[in-house]
Design an enzyme around this catalytic site. Structure first.
Site, mmCIF file in Angstrom:
data_model
loop_
_atom_site.group_PDB
_atom_site.id
_atom_site.type_symbol
_atom_site.label_atom_id
_atom_site.label_comp_id
_atom_site.label_asym_id
_atom_site.label_seq_id
_atom_site.Cartn_x
_atom_site.Cartn_y
_atom_site.Cartn_z
ATOM 1 N N GLU A 1 72.246 65.181 26.318
ATOM 2 C CA GLU A 1 72.295 64.932 27.766
ATOM 3 C C GLU A 1 73.161 65.977 28.488
ATOM 4 O O GLU A 1 74.037 65.639 29.285
ATOM 5 C CB GLU A 1 72.809 63.512 28.051
ATOM 6 C CG GLU A 1 71.974 62.434 27.371
ATOM 7 C CD GLU A 1 72.308 61.012 27.834
ATOM 8 O OE1 GLU A 1 73.467 60.778 28.221
ATOM 9 O OE2 GLU A 1 71.409 60.158 27.822
ATOM 10 N N GLU B 1 66.180 57.639 23.468
ATOM 11 C CA GLU B 1 67.088 56.482 23.410
ATOM 12 C C GLU B 1 66.528 55.406 24.325
ATOM 13 O O GLU B 1 66.153 55.691 25.463
ATOM 14 C CB GLU B 1 68.504 56.832 23.918
ATOM 15 C CG GLU B 1 69.275 57.819 23.068
ATOM 16 C CD GLU B 1 70.699 58.074 23.615
ATOM 17 O OE1 GLU B 1 71.176 57.337 24.504
ATOM 18 O OE2 GLU B 1 71.319 59.050 23.162
#
Ligand SMILES: *[C@@H]1O[C@H](CO)[C@@H](O)[C@H](O)[C@H]1NC(C)=O
Ligand SMILES: *[C@@H]1O[C@H](CO)[C@@H](O)[C@H](O)[C@H]1NC(C)=O
Ligand SMILES: *[C@@H]1O[C@H](CO)[C@@H](O)[C@H](O)[C@H]1NC(C)=O
Ligand SMILES: *[C@@H]1O[C@H](CO)[C@@H](O)[C@H](O)[C@H]1NC(C)=O
Length: 330
Positions: free
Chosen positions: A118, A263
């Site tokens: 991220e 995720e």
């Protein structure tokens, strides 16, 4: 937790009789006590989870997946991106020492290398904007030069706030303004290398961050009034979110890139909305959705998912909230 454990078990047991489903799970190890890798491997096998996503490439963990049939995604942490970006020889050495070394006959089934984690999160203040794509390019180039490029793809796990649609629906989606140019200029990498776009999507976080978020929309059981956008009905946030990405990719001239959900999950404690009841409701709807093998209105095909997460992690930063330590299924 017991409920959830049972749920996974029941779901996967039912599915495993006819076909391998391709369910993945994230294994983060920021915990005071971590289970031995051999135990983890057995837990995954017992629960018919056949893919694991790691956040590093620690030999000690990776080697245990040799000969297990479990697909592995290795990770490169954000703090190493600059090194990979600046030094192709380092990337080559890394591939040699951390990838190729596991690929002997009967070795580890490595499928992906996650470059950064991220890295474009707003809270990083742009620290990794310069290094991420050059690092990605160097890692893929090094994989290619080792003859592994067809089998192993480097990609970037992105948080879902790299794209947005303001107050409009998915049809108005686009990459976030501060990274739009970067994404548009680099998007061809995904097409040219047949690289999937990896995205983490959390309806829980929408709820956690926005008191006015319609809670029913976070789940998959259709107990909400459908929201219409450009002729499409949306009854859950996941579909709307992923379709926003589909539109954003299209605007970046990058249609057709495969999307993988890196995720997805719900915490069982540590927040007003983090409890076992809601986690069970989320997963129950999610697993049913997954079993249909259907994607979203704008991405109708099969989607691969990696659950977040395998175990609770007692040493994760709780800056975002104490729920961060309660994502574990086990
Ligand atoms: C991965 O590769 C780097 C660079 O070659 C090396 O320094 C490091 O020890 C390797 N990591 C592991 C866990 O072996
Ligand atoms: C980002 O900027 C904010 C505000 O200036 C600061 O508090 C924070 O520590 C910075 N974060 C990083 C990762 O640099
Ligand atoms: C990626 O984007 C940056 C910034 O816009 C640009 O300088 C660079 O050339 C792009 N890389 C590729 C491979 O297109
Ligand atoms: C779980 O959270 C919801 C929303 O805050 C709440 O209504 C419910 O009572 C909670 N359930 C339990 C068992 O804590």
């Amino acid at each position: 937790m017991a409920h959830i454990k049972l749920l996974i078990w029941a779901c996967c047991l039912a599915l495993s009789t006819s076909f391998a489903y391709g369910l993945g799970v994230n294994w983060g190890t920021q915990a005071a006590q971590t289970l031995p890798p051999s135990t983890i491997v057995q837990m995954l096998k017992d629960n018919k989870i056949d893919k694991v996503k790691l956040f590093d490439s620690d030999h000690w963990t990776v080697k245990y997946f040799a000969g297990t049939g479990i697909e592995v995604m290795l990770g490169i942490p954000n703090n190493q991106l600059a090194k990979f970006a600046d030094d192709y020889d380092f990337a080559k050495e890394w591939v040699k020492n951390n990838v190729s070394t596991h690929l002997y006959n009967g070795g580890v089934d490595i499928k992906f290398v996650a470059v950064g984690n991220e890295p474009f999160l707003k809270s990083y203040n742009g620290s990794f904007l310069k290094s991420t794509f050059p690092a990605l390019q160097n890692v893929q180039k090094a994989l290619n030069s080792a003859g592994l490029g067809d089998k192993i793809k480097a990609t970037i796990p992105q948080n879902a706030d790299v794209y947005e649609s303001g107050n409009s629906g998915p049809s108005q989606g686009d990459f976030r303004s501060d990274i739009r140019d970067l994404m548009q200029k680099n998007c061809s990498f995904f097409k040219d290398n047949n690289t999937p776009f990896l995205v983490n999507i959390y309806p829980f976080l929408s709820l956690h961050e926005n008191k006015h978020f319609p809670i029913e929309f976070a789940f998959f059981d259709g107990q909400t009034k459908a929201v219409r956008d450009n002729g499409i009905s949306y009854t859950n946030m996941f579909h709307a979110n992923l379709d926003t990405l589909v539109v954003s990719l299209k605007k970046a001239s990058c249609s057709g890139v495969k999307i993988i959900v890196g995720e997805i999950g719900w915490p069982t404690d540590g927040d007003l909305y983090g409890n076992v009841t809601l986690a069970k409701r989320f997963y129950s709807g999610f697993f049913k959705k997954m079993a249909t093998k259907k994607g979203t209105p704008l991405y109708p095909g099969f989607i691969e998912y990696y659950l977040f997460s395998l175990t609770d992690e007692s040493e994760k930063s709780i800056l975002p909230g104490s729920f961060e330590r309660h994502w574990g299924h086990f």
